[in-house]
Design an enzyme around this catalytic site. Structure first.
Site, PDB file in Angstrom:
ATOM      1  CB  CYS A  12      68.913 -26.201  89.219  1.00 47.41           C
ATOM      2  SG  CYS A  12      69.234 -25.263  88.723  1.00 47.41           S
ATOM      3  CG  HIS A  13      68.523 -26.406  84.276  1.00 48.27           C
ATOM      4  ND1 HIS A  13      69.063 -25.676  85.721  1.00 48.27           N
ATOM      5  CD2 HIS A  13      68.219 -25.762  82.906  1.00 48.27           C
ATOM      6  CE1 HIS A  13      69.079 -24.640  84.447  1.00 48.27           C
ATOM      7  NE2 HIS A  13      68.572 -24.317  83.317  1.00 48.27           N
TER       8      HIS A  13
END
Length: 186
Positions: free
Chosen positions: A111-112
């Site tokens: 994800c991030h």
């Protein structure tokens, strides 16, 4: 499922981690026989994030000041928006991440989470994926970004979001079982 008995995996996180992106890989690694340690800048617990709200707390097993990459076989970097933003401002966290690359050990980010890899300056020339909003950040840092559920590049595992956790977890377990990759370097 691979047998990871005797393998130790660091999970670096702080408050604001995406709950499933920490707990799901942790559970998969432990089910495969690995020992996992949640590592954070401070002792106690860290609070997760789920569905736009604060969620459950997770116990911290070790404090960043007291760990060394040589104690672990691999590193997992959960996402969430808050978690990587806080950690990428922590020099010790960035050096801890860089140490895994220098030692050619598997690293997984979802994800991030790859924002931390940008800060550690280890993405140039790597094939990667991430949450779509940081695509341009990765490309600007020299990564070759692709839109796939999981991407493996010489021991570096990346995925886009919690929807990709099944594929992410399988590849994380596989890469930990394989061990060091000589091309996995900072």
């Amino acid at each position: 499922m691979e047998n990871l008995k005797g393998k130790k995996v660091a999970i670096l996180a702080t408050n604001g981690f995406e709950e499933s992106e920490l707990t799901s890989p942790k559970n998969a690694l432990e089910k495969a026989g690995a020992t996992t340690h949640v590592i954070a800048p401070e002792s106690g617990t860290i609070k997760g994030w789920k569905d736009g709200n604060w969620s459950k707390e997770v116990d911290v097993d070790a404090v960043l000041d007291n760990v060394d990459a040589s104690d672990y076989h691999a590193l997992v970097l959960p996402g969430g928006v808050i978690n990587p933003d806080l950690l990428r401002r922590n020099d010790k966290a960035i050096e801890f991440i860089r140490s895994f690359f220098k030692a050619h050990k598997p690293v997984a980010a979802i994800c991030h989470g790859p924002q931390l890899l940008i800060e550690a300056e280890v993405v140039e020339g790597r094939k990667m994926t991430s949450f779509s909003s940081i695509r341009k950040d990765l490309e600007n840092a020299g990564a070759h970004w692709v839109d796939q559920e999981v991407v493996v590049d010489e021991g570096l595992v990346t995925s886009r979001s919690p929807e990709d956790l099944e594929a992410f977890n399988a590849k994380v377990v596989e890469e930990v079982a394989e061990g060091k990759h000589e091309e996995q370097t900072a």
